[in-house]
Design a protein around this motif. Sequence first.
Motif, PDB file in Angstrom:
ATOM      1  N   GLU A 175      -3.516 -13.217  61.107  1.00  0.00           N
ATOM      2  CA  GLU A 175      -4.190 -14.400  61.515  1.00  0.00           C
ATOM      3  C   GLU A 175      -5.132 -15.116  60.677  1.00  0.00           C
ATOM      4  N   ALA A 176      -5.430 -14.472  59.321  1.00  0.00           N
ATOM      5  CA  ALA A 176      -5.922 -15.263  58.266  1.00  0.00           C
ATOM      6  C   ALA A 176      -4.894 -16.026  57.601  1.00  0.00           C
ATOM      7  N   ALA A 177      -3.718 -15.645  57.564  1.00  0.00           N
ATOM      8  CA  ALA A 177      -2.786 -16.256  56.907  1.00  0.00           C
ATOM      9  C   ALA A 177      -2.361 -17.913  57.822  1.00  0.00           C
ATOM     10  N   LEU A 178      -2.322 -17.661  59.111  1.00  0.00           N
ATOM     11  CA  LEU A 178      -2.361 -18.678  60.023  1.00  0.00           C
ATOM     12  C   LEU A 178      -3.261 -19.790  59.975  1.00  0.00           C
ATOM     13  N   PHE A 179      -4.423 -19.190  59.726  1.00  0.00           N
ATOM     14  CA  PHE A 179      -5.626 -19.841  59.658  1.00  0.00           C
ATOM     15  C   PHE A 179      -5.544 -20.940  58.075  1.00  0.00           C
ATOM     16  N   VAL A 180      -4.945 -20.254  57.160  1.00  0.00           N
ATOM     17  CA  VAL A 180      -4.938 -21.031  55.896  1.00  0.00           C
ATOM     18  C   VAL A 180      -3.862 -22.264  56.178  1.00  0.00           C
ATOM     19  N   LYS A 181      -3.032 -22.185  56.876  1.00  0.00           N
ATOM     20  CA  LYS A 181      -2.081 -22.936  57.305  1.00  0.00           C
ATOM     21  C   LYS A 181      -2.405 -24.257  58.246  1.00  0.00           C
ATOM     22  N   ASP A 182      -3.579 -23.833  59.029  1.00  0.00           N
ATOM     23  CA  ASP A 182      -4.238 -24.896  59.961  1.00  0.00           C
ATOM     24  C   ASP A 182      -5.277 -25.560  59.002  1.00  0.00           C
ATOM     25  N   LEU A 183      -5.932 -24.966  58.102  1.00  0.00           N
ATOM     26  CA  LEU A 183      -6.925 -25.379  57.031  1.00  0.00           C
ATOM     27  C   LEU A 183      -6.092 -26.381  56.187  1.00  0.00           C
ATOM     28  N   CYS A 184      -4.792 -26.078  55.665  1.00  0.00           N
ATOM     29  CA  CYS A 184      -3.982 -26.891  54.829  1.00  0.00           C
ATOM     30  C   CYS A 184      -3.588 -28.005  55.672  1.00  0.00           C
ATOM     31  N   ARG A 185      -3.377 -28.011  57.162  1.00  0.00           N
ATOM     32  CA  ARG A 185      -2.748 -29.158  57.651  1.00  0.00           C
ATOM     33  C   ARG A 185      -4.168 -30.182  57.891  1.00  0.00           C
ATOM     34  N   MET A 186      -5.315 -29.334  58.094  1.00  0.00           N
ATOM     35  CA  MET A 186      -6.559 -30.445  58.254  1.00  0.00           C
ATOM     36  C   MET A 186      -6.717 -31.079  57.194  1.00  0.00           C
ATOM     37  N   TYR A 187      -6.704 -30.499  56.023  1.00  0.00           N
ATOM     38  CA  TYR A 187      -7.015 -31.323  54.673  1.00  0.00           C
ATOM     39  C   TYR A 187      -5.921 -32.380  54.349  1.00  0.00           C
ATOM     40  N   ILE A 188      -4.720 -32.028  54.531  1.00  0.00           N
ATOM     41  CA  ILE A 188      -3.600 -32.949  54.412  1.00  0.00           C
ATOM     42  C   ILE A 188      -3.910 -34.075  55.473  1.00  0.00           C
ATOM     43  N   ARG A 189      -4.118 -33.909  56.667  1.00  0.00           N
ATOM     44  CA  ARG A 189      -4.378 -35.050  57.665  1.00  0.00           C
ATOM     45  C   ARG A 189      -5.705 -35.887  57.115  1.00  0.00           C
ATOM     46  N   PHE A 190      -6.588 -35.168  56.745  1.00  0.00           N
ATOM     47  CA  PHE A 190      -7.553 -35.830  56.255  1.00  0.00           C
ATOM     48  C   PHE A 190      -7.324 -36.813  54.817  1.00  0.00           C
ATOM     49  N   SER A 191      -6.675 -36.385  54.028  1.00  0.00           N
ATOM     50  CA  SER A 191      -5.859 -37.148  52.759  1.00  0.00           C
ATOM     51  C   SER A 191      -5.322 -38.190  53.282  1.00  0.00           C
ATOM     52  N   GLU A 192      -4.500 -38.136  54.283  1.00  0.00           N
ATOM     53  CA  GLU A 192      -3.535 -39.228  54.842  1.00  0.00           C
ATOM     54  C   GLU A 192      -4.540 -40.190  55.348  1.00  0.00           C
ATOM     55  N   MET A 193      -5.399 -39.732  55.998  1.00  0.00           N
ATOM     56  CA  MET A 193      -6.394 -40.863  56.590  1.00  0.00           C
ATOM     57  C   MET A 193      -7.062 -41.854  55.285  1.00  0.00           C
ATOM     58  N   GLN A 194      -7.231 -41.151  54.251  1.00  0.00           N
ATOM     59  CA  GLN A 194      -7.686 -41.964  53.121  1.00  0.00           C
ATOM     60  C   GLN A 194      -6.777 -42.481  52.273  1.00  0.00           C
ATOM     61  N   SER A 195      -5.532 -42.070  52.957  1.00  0.00           N
ATOM     62  CA  SER A 195      -4.521 -42.948  51.832  1.00  0.00           C
ATOM     63  C   SER A 195      -4.308 -42.327  50.412  1.00  0.00           C
ATOM     64  N   TRP A 196      -4.487 -41.053  50.713  1.00  0.00           N
ATOM     65  CA  TRP A 196      -4.416 -40.221  49.208  1.00  0.00           C
ATOM     66  C   TRP A 196      -3.195 -39.389  49.226  1.00  0.00           C
ATOM     67  N   GLU A 197      -2.463 -39.232  48.070  1.00  0.00           N
ATOM     68  CA  GLU A 197      -1.249 -38.687  47.913  1.00  0.00           C
ATOM     69  C   GLU A 197      -1.440 -37.298  47.761  1.00  0.00           C
ATOM     70  N   THR A 198      -0.748 -36.189  48.416  1.00  0.00           N
ATOM     71  CA  THR A 198      -0.755 -34.880  48.426  1.00  0.00           C
ATOM     72  C   THR A 198       0.530 -34.408  47.780  1.00  0.00           C
ATOM     73  N   LYS A 199       0.520 -33.199  47.053  1.00  0.00           N
ATOM     74  CA  LYS A 199       1.692 -32.574  46.577  1.00  0.00           C
ATOM     75  C   LYS A 199       1.429 -30.959  46.523  1.00  0.00           C
ATOM     76  N   ILE A 200       2.347 -30.275  47.149  1.00  0.00           N
ATOM     77  CA  ILE A 200       2.210 -28.812  47.086  1.00  0.00           C
ATOM     78  C   ILE A 200       2.722 -28.357  45.850  1.00  0.00           C
ATOM     79  N   ILE A 201       1.838 -27.610  45.034  1.00  0.00           N
ATOM     80  CA  ILE A 201       1.998 -26.990  43.877  1.00  0.00           C
ATOM     81  C   ILE A 201       2.651 -25.567  43.904  1.00  0.00           C
ATOM     82  N   HIS A 202       2.087 -24.917  44.784  1.00  0.00           N
ATOM     83  CA  HIS A 202       2.514 -23.421  44.957  1.00  0.00           C
ATOM     84  C   HIS A 202       2.294 -23.118  46.512  1.00  0.00           C
ATOM     85  N   SER A 203       3.131 -22.242  47.072  1.00  0.00           N
ATOM     86  CA  SER A 203       2.742 -21.629  48.410  1.00  0.00           C
ATOM     87  C   SER A 203       3.559 -20.372  48.323  1.00  0.00           C
TER      88      SER A 203
END
Length: 359
Positions: free
Chosen positions: A123-151
């Motif tokens: 469940e903690a691992a699934l929440f990491v995925k949810d938080l990741c999506r939240m921050y990426i969506r926030f970045s998109e709203m700010q027109s910021w570029e995101t790059k996955i470095i490691h997963s």
Amino acid sequence: MHKSIMSKLKILSNRYKELNQMLSNPNIIADKSQFLSLSKEHSKLSILEYYFNSWKELNQEIQSLKSMLSNEELYNLVQDELNITYIKIKKVEKKIILFLVPQNYSSKYNCFLEIRAGTGGGEAALFVKDLCRMYIRFSEMQSWETKIIHSNYSEYGGYKEIIIKICNKEAYSKLQFESGGHRVQRIPATESQGRIHTSTCTVAIMPEMSELKLPKIKSSDLRIDTFRSSGAGGQHINTTDSAIRITHIPTNTVVECQDERSQHKNKSRAMSVLTARLQTNLLKNRKQSESQVRRNLLGTGDRSDRIRTYNFTQGRITDHRLNLTIYKLNEIMEGNLNLLIDPIMKKYRDKEIEKFLQK
């Protein structure tokens, strides 16, 4: 206005007038480097000079209105005008103080966002995925570029750990207060009896400060291991040893990167994350002797500090540093993080102003 602020304003106002004269000097105009440097200083101080002049004009207006209060026939009219002028001068004073308060020297940088699963297993691992999506969506709203470095995928779905680089000079300034423990309370999809589970994740925000002088990272201090990339399955799993693990032996700092198919690219990304971590540790050591304002407001910033709780069954999210509860969890999980970021930034800014006025 506080005496210390008035004193500083007069000094800076005199400096502004001095710069006016210097910038009209032919010798300085001929020196491009000096002229550019002085022009930048002049441009900055011109804003402050404008606010200072506005404040003086409003202050004179207040004194003039006060002298008219003795007239009984005009008293109510003058009092109303006086109240309006007080509001105006307070706004100008706030702008002056914000201009004078030292800015966070590490605020204008790209940053690395690192999220790790804590207690709670799958469940903690699934929440990491949810938080990741939240921050990426926030970045998109700010027109910021995101790059996955490691997963690092979890066998239950989601991520055990993920590191994302957010490319924008405002990124660290906006996200710097997200570091700490994030707790989730919800009913997992696998829960047959409808019981609420509590899981945790940790978030770390690290500024990318390339110009910060660091002790040179010696190749002899690094242990570099290669291994085969792992993933969620399918054709994207590499069949070569392209994944990189770098260990900085003196600090025992370990960084992995496996999201690129090229070993060279993975090594480059891993080194950038390692540099950011070492920079963050260096800054932490430098700031240990400084004011406790930030620590008191935001906690230590360590992973163990719980800063926020996400309660899905009640649709609420609580920031424990501000004792702030908002019943807009779905909206926030879709990326509207400003609902939480703006209040914490305002609180920190107010604390910095309070500290400045006490000097």
